[in-house]
Motif scaffolding. Structure first.
Motif, PDB file in Angstrom:
ATOM      1  N   SER A 176      -0.952   2.826  -7.940  1.00 32.10           N
ATOM      2  CA  SER A 176      -2.090   3.159  -7.081  1.00 32.10           C
ATOM      3  C   SER A 176      -1.737   4.487  -6.422  1.00 32.10           C
ATOM      4  O   SER A 176      -0.564   4.842  -6.329  1.00 32.10           O
ATOM      5  CB  SER A 176      -2.339   2.063  -6.043  1.00 32.10           C
ATOM      6  OG  SER A 176      -1.229   1.906  -5.197  1.00 32.10           O
ATOM      7  N   GLU A 185      -7.030   2.519  -6.667  1.00 35.02           N
ATOM      8  CA  GLU A 185      -6.283   1.260  -6.718  1.00 35.02           C
ATOM      9  C   GLU A 185      -5.626   1.128  -8.099  1.00 35.02           C
ATOM     10  O   GLU A 185      -6.016   1.790  -9.047  1.00 35.02           O
ATOM     11  CB  GLU A 185      -7.238   0.086  -6.466  1.00 35.02           C
ATOM     12  CG  GLU A 185      -6.730  -1.053  -5.594  1.00 35.02           C
ATOM     13  CD  GLU A 185      -5.253  -1.085  -5.220  1.00 35.02           C
ATOM     14  OE1 GLU A 185      -4.391  -1.087  -6.120  1.00 35.02           O
ATOM     15  OE2 GLU A 185      -4.945  -1.148  -4.019  1.00 35.02           O
ATOM     16  N   LYS A 193      -8.285   8.037  -2.817  1.00 38.80           N
ATOM     17  CA  LYS A 193      -7.399   6.910  -3.153  1.00 38.80           C
ATOM     18  C   LYS A 193      -7.887   6.208  -4.427  1.00 38.80           C
ATOM     19  O   LYS A 193      -9.095   6.117  -4.653  1.00 38.80           O
ATOM     20  CB  LYS A 193      -7.353   5.884  -2.000  1.00 38.80           C
ATOM     21  CG  LYS A 193      -6.528   6.350  -0.801  1.00 38.80           C
ATOM     22  CD  LYS A 193      -6.226   5.210   0.162  1.00 38.80           C
ATOM     23  CE  LYS A 193      -4.895   4.581  -0.146  1.00 38.80           C
ATOM     24  NZ  LYS A 193      -4.290   3.839   0.981  1.00 38.80           N
ATOM     25  N   ASP A 236       0.845  -1.198   0.000  1.00 35.84           N
ATOM     26  CA  ASP A 236       0.000   0.000   0.000  1.00 35.84           C
ATOM     27  C   ASP A 236       0.881   1.249   0.000  1.00 35.84           C
ATOM     28  O   ASP A 236       1.887   1.306   0.708  1.00 35.84           O
ATOM     29  CB  ASP A 236      -0.894  -0.002   1.244  1.00 35.84           C
ATOM     30  CG  ASP A 236      -1.727   1.261   1.344  1.00 35.84           C
ATOM     31  OD1 ASP A 236      -2.741   1.342   0.629  1.00 35.84           O
ATOM     32  OD2 ASP A 236      -1.346   2.181   2.107  1.00 35.84           O
TER      33      ASP A 236
END
Lengths: 747, 469
Positions: A297, A196, A194, A138
Motif C-alpha cells: 500500500s 490500498e 494513497k 498503515d
C-alpha cells in the motif's frame, strides 16, 4: 544483442494467430494444475497460522495433535535450515515464523496427516501461547514516532539518520534544480495520494506435491512462475543440494507476479522428509489472501509545475510503500517509473521502504509502477484542467523520446511513447462525445521490462519435427509464441514444433517468468537455439555435398547451396536431414544459454470513459481503449490478451479491490465474497491498439507486454471518475463510499 | 443405510453416504480423480468448480449450472451430473470448446472448465445473456472479452450434445427406483416426511440449496450432525396463484422464482437476478434465504416492502405471520424448535414497488444496503407506505418512522426531504468493511429521493445503478 534481421523481414508465422498448442488441454480439463497431482501413499498437509498481527511465540504445544489418529508429522521452524542468510532468511522467516508472528496469517507450524480433514482437525488441537505485541498496518502510521518497531536493525545503509527504524530502505534519484523549475512554472500543484494493497487474485490457490528422502534427494511438483527459483530457494531452506531436488512446474492458474514468491513448497518438503512419504499441500482461498504476497500500500506526495503552454518545468515525488513485515517493497520502481513518460529538466524522486504488520508483499504486474502513475498522472490531469489544455497534447509536448534523459538517469534508446500518444489522439474514442454524468481520463504508463538468465534447448526428431524445451512457465500463452518463433527460424510449420516447460533437471537455470521477459528472453533464446540447430543442419548438408559449411544456406526449411559458386545441388528439406542424422553425426540439438540484456522498455497510453452515480457514489467504466507498444507482436491475440487483462485488473484495483484491516490488525476480507474482483458486467469490451516500435535488443524487435498494461489504468480511471464526479479522487480504491464522501465534501 | 443414486458422466453411481456433508467437489477430485473440476475458493464465488446438473421435474428436464464446492452429495440423489470430462470426447463434439480455443479465450486456463460448463448449460437453456451467465465465473486473465466472443461464435452452429437424451433416459430409470423408508427420512419427499423428521430432530438443520450451510462446512469447518435435505420436496417447490396472492413454496429456488415473476414483479425479479450468480440462484431457495435471518439477505427487505406473509409448520400445525415479524434480532427468528417455513405469500402485482441493491460490484456481491420502497398514492396523497432495508440494522427492518411520516402526506419534494430526516429514528447502522455508517445513512436518504424521482418523472433510469444487460 545485435539487431540481426528485424527490418525488412517478411514473417510467415510470426504475427499470425494460430490456436495455442495447449488449447485442447485447457478446454477439456485435461491440463494438470498444482492441485491435480496425486502420489501413492500421499499425505495431506495443513498450516497453522497466527490469528494475531504481531505476537511473540512463547510456546507451541503439539502433543494433542500428534496423538490424533492419522497425524504423521508436525513441523515448526526447528525443521528448517539454521544457516540461511540475506533474502533467503527473509523467505524462511515468512514461510515459517521464528520467535515472532509478524502478521495475521503468518505460518506457525504445519501438520501432515492421512487426509486433509484430519490435518485440519489436528490444527484445532495445537496450542500456541502468544504474547501479544502492539501492531501497525498503515504505511504512514508505521513511519510515525509512536509506531512499534517491527524488527530492530533491519534498515540498510541507504536510510538517512533520524527516521523510524521501520524505514528499512531509502531511494533518491533525479536531476536539475527543482526550486528553479517550480519558480519558472505558471501553476504548481502539490497533493497527497494513497492506494490500498491489492491482491493478484489468481484463481488457482498455491499447491504442491513434495517428496524428499532422508538422502536429501527429492521431487517437487508445484504451480509457480519459476521452478528453478523454487529449486534454489527450497534447497537453501532445507539445507540440501540444489541439483538433488528436481522441480517440475505444473500448469499455472494465474500468477501475475504472486507466484514468483515461495510460501508452501519448503513446508511440504520438510513434512515429506520427516514422514518419508509424499506430501500434498494446497492453500485455501483465505490463506491465499492472508498469507501470500499482495501489493504494497502506498502514500505519495507529488508536486508538479507547468507553464501556460503545457511545458512541465519541474516534478517531484515522495513515495512511501509498506511491503509487510519484510524489506522489499518496490519503492525504487515506484520512484523511477513515476516521471518516466516525461522529459524533465528538473526532477526528483524519493522512496521509502517501510515495515508493517502485514504479509510480505510480492510482485504484482509492474510492481510499484501503477501507483506512481496514479499519483503523477492525476496531478498532470488537474494541471491540464486548470490551464485548459488538452491532456494528450500536454503529454506529447513533454514526452520522453529516443535520446532524452530519463528521470532516473540513463538516456532512452528507441522507445514508442510518442507513437502511443499519437495513436491515442487519432483513436475515435478520444473524440467521441461524452454523455451527461460521464468523464474521460487518459494516462500514460511505463515499465522497464527485463531479460534475465535463460536457457533453451531445441531437439530435432527423426521425422522433421522439433521439441523445444524452455524453462519459463507459460503464464499467458507463451508456448504458442515460442512455437511460432522456432517454426519461423526452422522453416517448418507451426504445428511441427512442440514446446514443453522443462523441469529443472533438463535445462540450465532460468529466471522466473516475470519482468515481462518470457517472449523477449525465452523468445530470443528460442530463435538463437533454432539458428544453432540450423547451423548444424547446414553442416550435415555440407558434409553430404562435400562443400564448406559456409557455402550452405538455410531457406524455408531447406538446406541450399549459397550460390552458383557453392555448386549445383538439390536443396535438402529438414525432415530428410533429420531422418539420416544418426548416420551423419548423431542427434541435432540447438542450444542457447545467456543473460540477454536488451529488453526494450515499454510505454502505453489508455483512454477511459466513466460515469458516476451522484446519489450512491458508484462509478462504472463505460468505455476503455488500450494503446501500447509491443515492439513486435509475435501472437497478436495473446498480446491483446495481455492488454485487456492488465486493464481489467486495473479496473478492479481502481474501483473496488482493497485489503481491509480491522483495528485488531486482522484482515477482514479474506475471500472472493468480500474481495471483489471484476465480473463480466463490471467491464466494458476493452479495445486494443498494438503499436510496433521495434526493440533493438531482440532479433524480431519484441518488447515485453505483460506488465505495462497495468501501469496506466489506475490513473486513467481516476482521471475519468474525477472528471465525471467533478472532484479529484486521491485515494484508491474509488469505492462508492469514498466517491460519495468526496462529492459531499465538495459542496 | 443412507444410499443415493445419481448419474455421473453417463454412468449410474450408487453410493452409501458416510458423511452427509461431503461435497461433490471433494468427491470428484479425491475419490474419482476427476480433476478437471477446479477448486478456486470453496465458497461458491469463483465458479471454477461449475458442473452441469440435470433433473427431471414432472417429466420436464431442467439443466442447471451449480457450484460443486458447496453441493453436498445427498443433494444429487436422482439427478444427472456432467463434469468437464463428460462433455465431449473430442472437441468437434462441442462447439463451445472449439470456439474457446480459436478465440484464444484462455490465458492461464484454470477457470476455463467451469466457463465451458456454464456456457454449455446456458446454451441448453437457450440463454444468451452472457454477462449474467458468467457472473459466477471469475476469470482474472482475460477481461472476459474473448470468452464472450467464443460464446457468441458458438451460438450459430450449436447442436445438442448426444448424451443429453441418454442422460434423460437414465434419469427416468433411476427416478422409478423405490425409496426405502430409511432414505425417506434422510431425504424427505413430502411435507409429511419433513414434519416427521423435524419432530424427531427439533434441533436439526434444514438444508435447501446449501449456499449458506455449505460455507459452514467448507469455511467454518463445522461438523453438522442432524441435517436434512429438503430441496427435493416437490410440494414445497411450487408457485401457486391464489386469489390476490402468489403462494411460493419455501424450496423454490431463487432462479425459478425470478423467472416466474418476470412479468408480474419486474423489479423484484431484477433484484433476484443480482442475487449471487446463476450457480448460486440455481441452488439457493427463497425459504433458506429468509430462514437464515441474515441482515443482508436480499429477498427479505423486498418481501417486507411487498407486504408478504410466511406460513410456518410445526408438526402439521400452521400459522401465518407478516414476514417482518419473523426477524426478532440478530441470529434469532420467530420460529419454534421443529418448526419450518413452508411457504411465502406475496401480492400478485408489485405496484409501485422499487428496490435498490447497493454493492461495490454490480453482479454477484453482498449488499452494503438494499432499500425497498412500496408507496401507494391516491390523488397526490400517500395512502400506504412500506419501506424496508437490508444492511441498515441487525435484521431486515422496516423504516416505521419514515413510513409514519409519509402516510397521509402529499407526494412532493418537500415531504420526501422531511421524511429523510426520520431515517435517523429508524436506523443506526454499523460501519463495516462493506460500507461506513455515514455512507449507509446518507444513501438510505438518497434512495428515497431516487425513488421519488423515478416514480414521479418520466426519466426512469436516472443513473448507473441499473446496468443495461
Amino acid at each position: 544483442m545485435a539487431l540481426d534481421n528485424q527490418k525488412n523481414r517478411e514473417f510467415k508465422i510470426v504475427g499470425t494467430r494460430p490456436d495455442r498448442p495447449d488449447g485442447l488441454d485447457k478446454v477439456t480439463g485435461r491440463a494438470k494444475f498444482g492441485a491435480d497431482a496425486y502420489a501413492t501413499g500421499m499425505l495431506h498437509a495443513a498450516i497453522l497460522r497466527s490469528p494475531h498481527a504481531h505476537a511473540k511465540i512463547i510456546r507451541i504445544s503439539t502433543e494433542k495433535a500428534e496423538k490424533l489418529p492419522g497425524v504423521k508429522a508436525i513441523v515448526t521452524r526447528e525443521d528448517f535450515s539454521k544457516k540461511v542468510t540475506g533474502e533467503n532468511w527473509n523467505v524462511l522467516e515468512n514461510v515459517m515464523a521464528g520467535d515472532t508472528a509478524l502478521y495475521d496469517g503468518h505460518a506457525i507450524a504445519a501438520v501432515a496427516a492421512t487426509s486433509s480433514l484430519i490435518a485440519r482437525d489436528a490444527l484445532k488441537l495445537m496450542e500456541v501461547e502468544y504474547e501479544i505485541l502492539p501492531h501497525v498496518t498503515d504505511v504512514d502510521k508505521a513511519m510515525g514516532k509512536s509506531a512499534p518497531v517491527i524488527r530492530a536493525g533491519a534498515s540498510d545503509k541507504s536510510v538517512p539518520e533520524g527516521l523510524h527504524p521501520n524505514v528499512v530502505r531509502y531511494h533518491e534519484s533525479g536531476h536539475g534544480d527543482l526550486s528553479a523549475g517550480f519558480e519558472a512554472a505558471d501553476l504548481v500543484i502539490e497533493d497527497t495520494f494513497k492506494t490500498e494493497a491489492t491482491h493478484q487474485g489468481y484463481i488457482e490457490p498455491h499447491a504442491c506435491l513434495a517428496q524428499l528422502g532422508g538422502d536429501g534427494k527429492g521431487e517437487l511438483w508445484c504451480c509457480t512462475q519459476g521452478h528453478f527459483h523454487v529449486q534454489k530457494t527450497c534447497a537453501a531452506l532445507l539445507d540440501i543440494e540444489t541439483s538433488a531436488l528436481r522441480v517440475t512446474a505444473s500448469e499455472i492458474g494465474g500468477g501475475f507476479g504472486g507466484k514468483t514468491a515461495i510460501f508452501i513448497e519448503p513446508v511440504a518438503l520438510a513434512l515429506s522428509r520427516k514422514t518419508n512419504r509424499p506430501v500434498k499441500l494446497v492453500m485455501n482461498r483465505s490463506e491465499v489472501f492472508r498469507a501470500t504476497g499482495p501489493t504494497s500500500s502506498t502514500s505519495m506526495d507529488i508536486k508538479i509545475g507547468m507553464k501556460k503552454d503545457g511545458t512541465i518545468t519541474a516534478g517531484s515525488g515522495v513515495f512511501r510503500l509498506q511491503g509487510g513485515a519484510f524489506p522489499g517493497a518496490p519503492m525504487e520502481f515506484t520512484a523511477m517509473c513515476a516521471f518516466a513518460p516525461y522529459n524533465l529538466e528538473n526532477v526528483k524522486q524519493i522512496g521509502y521502504d517501510v515495515l508493517s504488520n502485514r504479509p510480505k508483499q510480492a510482485a504484482y504486474r509492474a510492481p510499484g509502477s501503477p501507483m506512481a502513475a496514479f499519483a503523477v498522472e492525476s496531478i498532470i490531469d488537474e494541471l491540464c484542467n486548470r490551464l485548459e489544455l488538452d491532456p494528450i497534447e500536454v503529454r506529447l509536448k513533454n514526452a520522453s523520446r529516443e535520446g532524452t534523459k530519463a528521470s532516473f538517469g540513463p538516456k532512452w534508446d528507441r522507445i514508442g511513447l510518442v507513437e502511443c500518444l499519437e495513436a491515442a489522439k487519432q483513436h475515435p474514442h478520444y473524440s467521441a462525445p461524452l454523455k451527461k454524468g460521464q468523464g474521460r481520463g487518459v494516462s500514460s504508463g511505463f515499465w522497464f521490462n527485463h531479460g534475465g538468465e535463460t536457457a533453451v534447448t531445441l531437439a530435432l526428431s527423426e521425422d522433421g519435427t522439433a521439441a523445444l524445451s524452455v524453462g519459463t512457465p507459460d503464464i499467458g500463452g507463451s508456448r504458442a509464441s515460442m512455437c511460432q518463433m522456432a517454426a519461423e527460424e526452422l522453416g517448418i510449420s507451426y504445428d511441427k514444433v512442440r514446446t514443453t516447460i522443462a523441469d529443472t533437471a533438463t535445462l540450465g537455470y532460468n529466471e522466473v517468468s516475470h519482468g515481462s521477459r518470457v517472449t523477449y528472453a525465452s523468445g530470443l533464446a528460442t530463435i538463437k537455439a533454432a539458428r544453432d540447430a540450423v547451423k548444424k543442419l547446414c553442416a550435415r548438408a555440407a558434409k553430404k555435398w562435400n562443400i564448406d559449411e559456409e557455402a550452405v544456406i538455410w531457406e524455408d526449411g531447406f538446406a541450399k547451396p549459397s550460390g552458383p559458386n557453392a555448386g549445383d545441388f538439390e536443396p535438402i528439406p529438414l525432415a530428410k536431414l533429420t531422418k539420416s542424422m544418426g548416420r551423419t553425426g548423431g542427434p541435432i540439438v540447438g542450444h542457447f544459454e545467456a543473460t540477454p540484456e536488451g529488453a526494450g522498455v515499454s510505454f502505453a497510453t489508455h483512454i477511459v470513459d466513466a460515469e458516476v452515480d451522484q446519489e450512491t457514489g458508484r462509478a462504472h467504466v463505460v468505455r476503455y481503449t488500450v494503446v501500447q507498444d509491443a515492439g513486435k507482436a509475435i501472437h497478436p491475440s495473446y498480446v491483446e490478451g495481455q492488454y485487456q487483462g492488465g486493464a481489467a485488473q486495473g479496473i478492479g484495483w481502481a474501483l473496488n479491490e482493497e485489503y481491509i484491516y480491522g483495528e485488531d490488525g486482522r484482515l477482514q476480507n479474506t475471500g472472493f465474497l468480500d474481495y471483489r474482483i471484476p465480473v463480466a458486467s463490471d467491464l466494458p469490451m476493452i479495445d486494443t491498439v498494438i503499436i510496433e516500435v521495434a526493440n533493438p535488443g531482440h532479433p524480431y524487435g519484441v518488447r515485453g507486454v505483460g506488465e505495462t498494461s497495468i501501469c496506466p489504468p489506475l490513473a486513467a480511471i481516476a482521471n475519468a471518475v474525477s472528471n465525471a464526479a467533478g472532484v479529484r479522487l486521491k485515494e484508491l480504491p474509488m469505492s462508492p463510499v469514498r466517491i460519495l464522501e468526496a462529492i459531499k465534501n465538495k459542496t | 443405510m443412507q444410499k443415493i443414486t445419481f448419474i455421473l458422466n453417463g454412468e449410474e453411481v450408487s453410493l452409501e453416504v458416510l458423511s452427509s456433508t461431503t461435497t461433490l467437489l471433494d468427491w470428484l477430485r479425491e475419490e474419482k480423480k476427476l480433476t478437471g473440476t477446479k477448486e478456486g475458493c470453496n465458497e461458491g464465488d469463483c465458479g471454477a468448480c461449475t458442473v452441469l446438473v440435470t433433473d427431471l421435474k414432472k417429466g420436464r428436464t431442467e439443466h442447471k449450472a451449480l457450484n460443486a464446492c458447496i453441493l453436498f452429495l445427498p443433494q444429487l440423489d436422482g439427478k444427472a451430473v456432467r463434469t468437464i470430462e463428460g462433455l465431449a470426447s473430442k472437441t468437434s463434439d462441442l462447439r463451445i470448446q472449439e470456439e474457446m480455443i480459436s478465440n484464444h479465450s484462455s490465458q492461464c486456463g484454470f477457470c476455463t472448465p467451469g466457463i465451458v460448463v456454464s456456457l454449455l448449460t446456458a446454451q441448453l437453456n437457450k440463454d444468451k445473456n452472457y454477462d449474467d451467465i458468467l457472473a459466477g465465473n471469475l476469470c482474472r486473465c482475460t477481461g472476459y472479452t474473448p470468452i464472450i466472443d467464443a460464446a457468441i461464435a458458438a451460438e450459430k452452429t450449436a447442436k445438442m450434445p448426444v448424451w443429453v437424451k441418454a442422460d434423460n433416459n437414465k434419469l427416468k430409470k433411476i427416478s422409478t427406483n423405490k425409496k426405502s423408508k430409511q432414505s425417506k427420512l434422510f431425504l424427505p419427499q413430502t411435507i409429511k416426511d419433513l414434519e416427521k423428521w423435524c419432530t424427531k430432530n427439533p434441533e436439526g438443520i434444514l438444508v435447501g440449496g446449501a449456499t449458506d450451510v455449505g460455507l459452514w462446512v467448507t469455511k467454518k469447518l463445522m461438523d453438522l450432525k442432524q441435517i436434512c435435505f429438503i430441496g427435493q420436496i416437490s410440494e414445497m417447490s411450487q408457485i401457486k396463484t391464489a386469489n390476490q396472492s402468489l403462494n411460493i413454496g419455501a424450496c423454490t429456488t431463487i432462479e425459478t422464482l425470478r423467472n416466474n415473476i418476470k412479468t408480474s414483479h419486474p423489479e423484484f425479479s431484477e433484484l433476484l437476478r443480482r442475487y449471487g450468480s446463476t450457480q448460486v440462484r440455481n441452488a439457493a431457495t427463497i425459504g433458506g434465504n429468509i430462514a437464515n435471518g441474515s441482515p443482508i439477505g436480499d429477498s427479505s427487505p423486498a418481501l417486507i416492502a411487498l407486504g408478504a406473509t410466511i406460513s410456518l409448520n410445526l408438526k402439521g400445525k400452521h400459522r401465518t405471520i407478516p414476514i417482518e415479524e419473523f426477524f426478532i434480532k440478530y441470529g434469532i427468528q420467530n420460529k419454534q424448535k421443529g418448526e419450518f417455513i413452508e411457504s411465502i405469500n406475496m401480492p400478485r402485482k408489485e405496484g409501485n414497488f422499487r428496490c435498490y441493491k447497493i454493492s461495490k460490484r454490480f453482479d454477484q456481491d453482498i449488499s452494503a444496503i438494499c432499500g425497498c420502497f412500496n408507496i401507494t398514492i391516491k390523488k397526490d396523497t400517500i395512502i400506504n407506505a412500506r419501506i424496508a432495508f437490508g444492511g441498515m440494522a441487525e435484521i431486515p427492518k422496516r423504516a416505521i418512522a419514515v413510513e409514519n411520516f409519509l402516510m397521509g402526506s402529499s407526494w412532493s419534494d418537500e415531504t420526501i426531504s422531511k421524511a429523510c430526516l426520520e431515517f435517523e429514528n429508524d436506523f443506526n447502522p454499523i460501519s463495516d468493511m462493506r460500507a461506513s455508517s455515514q455512507y449507509r445513512n446518507l444513501v438510505a436518504k438518497n434512495l428515497l429521493k431516487k425513488y421519488f424521482i423515478e416514480l414521479s418523472k418520466t426519466e426512469k433510469n436516472t443513473n448507473v445503478l441499473r446496468v443495461k444487460i
